[in-house]
Design a protein around this motif. Structure first.
Motif, PDB file in Angstrom:
ATOM      1  N   CYS A   1       0.843  -1.199   0.000  1.00  0.00           N
ATOM      2  CA  CYS A   1       0.000   0.000   0.000  1.00  0.00           C
ATOM      3  C   CYS A   1       0.877   1.248   0.000  1.00  0.00           C
ATOM      4  O   CYS A   1       0.640   2.188  -0.754  1.00  0.00           O
ATOM      5  CB  CYS A   1      -0.911   0.024   1.232  1.00  0.00           C
ATOM      6  SG  CYS A   1      -2.096  -1.319   1.339  1.00  0.00           S
ATOM      7  N   LYS A  39       2.388   1.806  -3.335  1.00  0.00           N
ATOM      8  CA  LYS A  39       1.423   2.351  -4.300  1.00  0.00           C
ATOM      9  C   LYS A  39       1.291   3.860  -4.113  1.00  0.00           C
ATOM     10  O   LYS A  39       1.242   4.607  -5.084  1.00  0.00           O
ATOM     11  CB  LYS A  39       0.067   1.668  -4.152  1.00  0.00           C
ATOM     12  CG  LYS A  39      -0.949   2.180  -5.151  1.00  0.00           C
ATOM     13  CD  LYS A  39      -2.254   1.433  -5.099  1.00  0.00           C
ATOM     14  CE  LYS A  39      -3.203   1.998  -6.154  1.00  0.00           C
ATOM     15  NZ  LYS A  39      -4.480   1.327  -6.167  1.00  0.00           N
ATOM     16  N   VAL A  40       1.222   4.306  -2.861  1.00  0.00           N
ATOM     17  CA  VAL A  40       1.118   5.744  -2.586  1.00  0.00           C
ATOM     18  C   VAL A  40       2.369   6.467  -3.092  1.00  0.00           C
ATOM     19  O   VAL A  40       2.270   7.524  -3.716  1.00  0.00           O
ATOM     20  CB  VAL A  40       0.881   6.009  -1.085  1.00  0.00           C
ATOM     21  CG1 VAL A  40       0.967   7.502  -0.773  1.00  0.00           C
ATOM     22  CG2 VAL A  40      -0.476   5.453  -0.652  1.00  0.00           C
ATOM     23  N   THR A  48       2.274   6.620  -6.892  1.00  0.00           N
ATOM     24  CA  THR A  48       1.252   7.577  -7.315  1.00  0.00           C
ATOM     25  C   THR A  48       1.767   9.002  -7.172  1.00  0.00           C
ATOM     26  O   THR A  48       1.651   9.805  -8.098  1.00  0.00           O
ATOM     27  CB  THR A  48      -0.037   7.390  -6.485  1.00  0.00           C
ATOM     28  OG1 THR A  48      -0.526   6.056  -6.688  1.00  0.00           O
ATOM     29  CG2 THR A  48      -1.109   8.385  -6.888  1.00  0.00           C
ATOM     30  N   ILE A  67      -3.018  12.245  -4.511  1.00  0.00           N
ATOM     31  CA  ILE A  67      -2.859  10.923  -3.895  1.00  0.00           C
ATOM     32  C   ILE A  67      -4.225  10.329  -3.561  1.00  0.00           C
ATOM     33  O   ILE A  67      -4.491   9.158  -3.838  1.00  0.00           O
ATOM     34  CB  ILE A  67      -1.967  11.001  -2.638  1.00  0.00           C
ATOM     35  CG1 ILE A  67      -0.512  11.302  -3.042  1.00  0.00           C
ATOM     36  CG2 ILE A  67      -2.047   9.699  -1.825  1.00  0.00           C
ATOM     37  CD1 ILE A  67       0.405  11.616  -1.876  1.00  0.00           C
ATOM     38  N   LYS A 108      -6.053   9.367  -6.931  1.00  0.00           N
ATOM     39  CA  LYS A 108      -5.429   8.367  -7.803  1.00  0.00           C
ATOM     40  C   LYS A 108      -5.025   7.062  -7.120  1.00  0.00           C
ATOM     41  O   LYS A 108      -4.876   6.047  -7.792  1.00  0.00           O
ATOM     42  CB  LYS A 108      -4.180   8.962  -8.468  1.00  0.00           C
ATOM     43  CG  LYS A 108      -4.428  10.211  -9.274  1.00  0.00           C
ATOM     44  CD  LYS A 108      -5.209   9.930 -10.532  1.00  0.00           C
ATOM     45  CE  LYS A 108      -5.358  11.189 -11.380  1.00  0.00           C
ATOM     46  NZ  LYS A 108      -6.138  10.963 -12.582  1.00  0.00           N
ATOM     47  N   SER A 109      -4.811   7.074  -5.793  1.00  0.00           N
ATOM     48  CA  SER A 109      -4.293   5.864  -5.146  1.00  0.00           C
ATOM     49  C   SER A 109      -5.343   5.051  -4.414  1.00  0.00           C
ATOM     50  O   SER A 109      -5.118   3.889  -4.092  1.00  0.00           O
ATOM     51  CB  SER A 109      -3.182   6.232  -4.144  1.00  0.00           C
ATOM     52  OG  SER A 109      -3.753   6.830  -2.988  1.00  0.00           O
TER      53      SER A 109
END
Length: 68
Positions: free
Chosen positions: A9, A12-13, A16, A53, A56-57
Motif C-alpha cells: 500500500c 502504491k502511494v 502515485t 494521492i 489516484k491511489s
C-alpha cells in the motif's frame, strides 16, 4: 495517509505521488500512516499533492501542519 494496510500500500502511494509533475521524492511509512514528499513549489503544493494521492491511489491523504 489513511487506509494503508501493508508495505505494498505504501509503495502504491509512493508511486502515485511520483507521477505528479513537481514531486521529486516520496517516502511513505505504512506503520506511521505518513508520507514525506519533496516537491518543486513552482509546480505543485501540499494540498494539490494530497488531493492527487487521494484521487489516484485509493487512500485518503491530508496535509498535516500546513495552512492552505
Amino acid at each position: 495517509v489513511k487506509g494503508m494496510a501493508c508495505s505494498a500500500c505504501a509503495s502504491k502511494v509512493e508511486q502515485t505521488a511520483l507521477k505528479l509533475d513537481g514531486v521529486k521524492v516520496a517516502k511513505v511509512s505504512q506503520p506511521k500512516g505518513t508520507a514525506e514528499i519533496t516537491y518543486d513549489s513552482a509546480k505543485t503544493n501540499p494540498a494539490a499533492i494530497a488531493k492527487y494521492i487521494t484521487d489516484k491511489s485509493g487512500f485518503k491523504a491530508e496535509v498535516a501542519g500546513w495552512n492552505k
